[in-house]
Design a protein around this motif. Sequence first.
Motif, PDB file in Angstrom:
ATOM      1  N   VAL A  35      43.113  40.550  33.727  1.00 10.27           N
ATOM      2  CA  VAL A  35      41.949  41.751  35.071  1.00 10.27           C
ATOM      3  C   VAL A  35      40.852  42.424  34.148  1.00 10.27           C
ATOM      4  CG1 VAL A  35      40.759  43.391  37.024  1.00 10.27           C
ATOM      5  CG2 VAL A  35      42.992  42.201  37.510  1.00 10.27           C
ATOM      6  N   GLY A  36      41.404  42.792  32.865  1.00  9.22           N
ATOM      7  CA  GLY A  36      40.761  43.957  32.260  1.00  9.22           C
ATOM      8  C   GLY A  36      39.904  42.842  30.928  1.00  9.22           C
ATOM      9  N   ASP A  37      40.845  41.361  31.260  1.00 12.75           N
ATOM     10  CA  ASP A  37      39.627  40.526  30.003  1.00 12.75           C
ATOM     11  C   ASP A  37      39.188  40.053  30.482  1.00 12.75           C
ATOM     12  OD1 ASP A  37      42.761  40.756  27.830  1.00 12.75           O
ATOM     13  OD2 ASP A  37      43.082  39.176  28.680  1.00 12.75           O
ATOM     14  N   TYR A  38      39.280  39.983  32.070  1.00 13.82           N
ATOM     15  CA  TYR A  38      38.321  39.089  33.054  1.00 13.82           C
ATOM     16  C   TYR A  38      36.576  40.140  33.027  1.00 13.82           C
ATOM     17  CZ  TYR A  38      36.243  36.146  36.503  1.00 13.82           C
ATOM     18  OH  TYR A  38      35.853  35.400  38.024  1.00 13.82           O
ATOM     19  N   MET A  39      37.006  41.169  33.263  1.00  7.94           N
ATOM     20  CA  MET A  39      36.259  42.184  33.838  1.00  7.94           C
ATOM     21  C   MET A  39      35.091  42.538  32.372  1.00  7.94           C
ATOM     22  SD  MET A  39      35.550  43.413  37.122  1.00  7.94           S
ATOM     23  CE  MET A  39      34.334  44.738  35.706  1.00  7.94           C
ATOM     24  N   ALA A  40      35.774  42.490  31.102  1.00 13.52           N
ATOM     25  CA  ALA A  40      35.099  42.483  29.811  1.00 13.52           C
ATOM     26  C   ALA A  40      34.083  41.604  29.510  1.00 13.52           C
ATOM     27  CB  ALA A  40      35.993  42.986  29.113  1.00 13.52           C
TER      28      ALA A  40
ATOM     29  N   LEU B 244      31.600  47.245  37.777  1.00 10.91           N
ATOM     30  CA  LEU B 244      33.153  48.450  38.604  1.00 10.91           C
ATOM     31  C   LEU B 244      33.663  47.309  39.727  1.00 10.91           C
ATOM     32  CD1 LEU B 244      34.016  50.956  38.927  1.00 10.91           C
ATOM     33  CD2 LEU B 244      33.121  51.028  40.673  1.00 10.91           C
ATOM     34  N   ALA B 245      34.952  47.512  39.376  1.00  2.00           N
ATOM     35  CA  ALA B 245      36.167  46.236  40.116  1.00  2.00           C
ATOM     36  C   ALA B 245      37.208  47.145  40.292  1.00  2.00           C
ATOM     37  CB  ALA B 245      36.737  45.096  39.414  1.00  2.00           C
ATOM     38  N   LEU B 246      37.460  47.024  41.835  1.00  3.24           N
ATOM     39  CA  LEU B 246      38.910  47.302  43.036  1.00  3.24           C
ATOM     40  C   LEU B 246      39.387  46.051  42.868  1.00  3.24           C
ATOM     41  CD1 LEU B 246      40.384  49.514  44.460  1.00  3.24           C
ATOM     42  CD2 LEU B 246      39.199  48.238  46.827  1.00  3.24           C
TER      43      LEU B 246
ATOM     44  N   HIS C  22      51.563  46.617  47.772  1.00  3.46           N
ATOM     45  CA  HIS C  22      50.357  45.892  46.924  1.00  3.46           C
ATOM     46  C   HIS C  22      49.954  47.286  45.884  1.00  3.46           C
ATOM     47  CE1 HIS C  22      49.396  44.836  50.866  1.00  3.46           C
ATOM     48  NE2 HIS C  22      49.110  43.466  50.066  1.00  3.46           N
ATOM     49  N   ALA C  23      49.836  46.547  44.739  1.00  8.73           N
ATOM     50  CA  ALA C  23      49.446  47.356  43.306  1.00  8.73           C
ATOM     51  C   ALA C  23      48.118  47.176  42.716  1.00  8.73           C
ATOM     52  CB  ALA C  23      49.751  46.497  42.452  1.00  8.73           C
ATOM     53  N   TRP C  24      47.175  48.729  42.996  1.00  7.41           N
ATOM     54  CA  TRP C  24      45.913  48.811  42.774  1.00  7.41           C
ATOM     55  C   TRP C  24      45.414  48.873  41.410  1.00  7.41           C
ATOM     56  CZ3 TRP C  24      43.324  47.497  47.194  1.00  7.41           C
ATOM     57  CH2 TRP C  24      44.245  47.628  49.403  1.00  7.41           C
ATOM     58  N   MET C  25      43.953  48.748  41.342  1.00 10.37           N
ATOM     59  CA  MET C  25      43.500  49.392  40.487  1.00 10.37           C
ATOM     60  C   MET C  25      41.891  49.090  40.655  1.00 10.37           C
ATOM     61  SD  MET C  25      43.740  46.147  37.528  1.00 10.37           S
ATOM     62  CE  MET C  25      43.152  46.548  35.640  1.00 10.37           C
ATOM     63  N   LEU C  26      41.321  49.933  39.516  1.00  9.91           N
ATOM     64  CA  LEU C  26      40.044  50.729  39.582  1.00  9.91           C
ATOM     65  C   LEU C  26      39.798  50.443  38.139  1.00  9.91           C
ATOM     66  CD1 LEU C  26      37.223  50.902  41.518  1.00  9.91           C
ATOM     67  CD2 LEU C  26      38.024  53.439  41.250  1.00  9.91           C
ATOM     68  N   ILE C  27      38.570  49.491  37.709  1.00 15.26           N
ATOM     69  CA  ILE C  27      38.598  49.587  36.221  1.00 15.26           C
ATOM     70  C   ILE C  27      36.623  49.029  36.086  1.00 15.26           C
ATOM     71  CG2 ILE C  27      38.526  47.035  36.216  1.00 15.26           C
ATOM     72  CD1 ILE C  27      39.533  46.841  33.917  1.00 15.26           C
ATOM     73  N   GLY C  28      36.554  50.467  35.285  1.00 14.04           N
ATOM     74  CA  GLY C  28      34.846  50.568  34.918  1.00 14.04           C
ATOM     75  C   GLY C  28      34.594  50.964  33.666  1.00 14.04           C
ATOM     76  N   ARG C  29      33.179  51.548  33.499  1.00 15.27           N
ATOM     77  CA  ARG C  29      32.844  51.802  32.252  1.00 15.27           C
ATOM     78  C   ARG C  29      32.635  53.629  32.990  1.00 15.27           C
ATOM     79  NH1 ARG C  29      32.049  46.981  30.882  1.00 15.27           N
ATOM     80  NH2 ARG C  29      32.289  46.388  28.956  1.00 15.27           N
TER      81      ARG C  29
END
Length: 253
Positions: free
Chosen positions: A119-124, A194-196, A226-233
């Motif tokens: 997901v980090g690769d994708y969001m980058a 920003l992505a959930l 379920h496993a969750w993550m919230l990723i953003g700057r």
Amino acid sequence: MNTPSDEQLVAYLDDELDRDHRQQLDNAIAEDPLLSLRVQWLQRSNLPYKKAYDELAQQAPLDRLQARLDAIPAPERPGLSRRWFISGAAAALVAGGVLADRLFLGWHAAQSNNWRALVGDYMALYVPQTLDHLATDDATQRAQLREVDARLGLNLSPAALKLPAAEFKRAQMLEYDGVPIAQIVYLDAKHGPLALCVTRSNSGSQPLAHERRHEMNVVYWTEREHAWMLIGRNPADELERRAMLLRSHALQA
């Protein structure tokens, strides 16, 4: 054309489509930034199979095995010969090959199961302009969330997913090696995309934890299945507050 599946995009990347179909996908990728991102993400999923096997082959102690075989004296008992020992060694090498395959599959699984890294690769790859053209009406978002609910056994709604100072832009399903991953994308007014994200998990409930990927902050946790993550700057403390809001309001349904 209809939204292409991951299988169609993989065939496109492997140059296995006829010319007309390939041209249609070329045009669609040029016009749709999100489709272009999916293609780039699938390209990143290529694993170095040959390198992995080469490394295993280099670790095999073939010289030592051969030296030990050469040192074995001819046995005195009838019916046994050095050829018998060599045959046994060959069988052991075959078994070793099976073991190598299992080691490689374990290595492969370790890579593909690290879904937060994927997901980090994708969001980058995301920039604010990536999300400009997306429809944000309630009917479209509910239809997108129904697909997420059906694939992952959830019960989400646009109202429950609201975040302060961030606009809900899209929910979509991604897939890596047959593992479905839902991505719910927002556009933060100050910090950009920003992505959930969520996938299935059997590790039970775990508290919030932090990490960084591609100069982005990540808050992640597990909730039942379920496993969750919230990723953003966003700053880490702000991201944690938003994660707590989502966990308490949206993800308990």
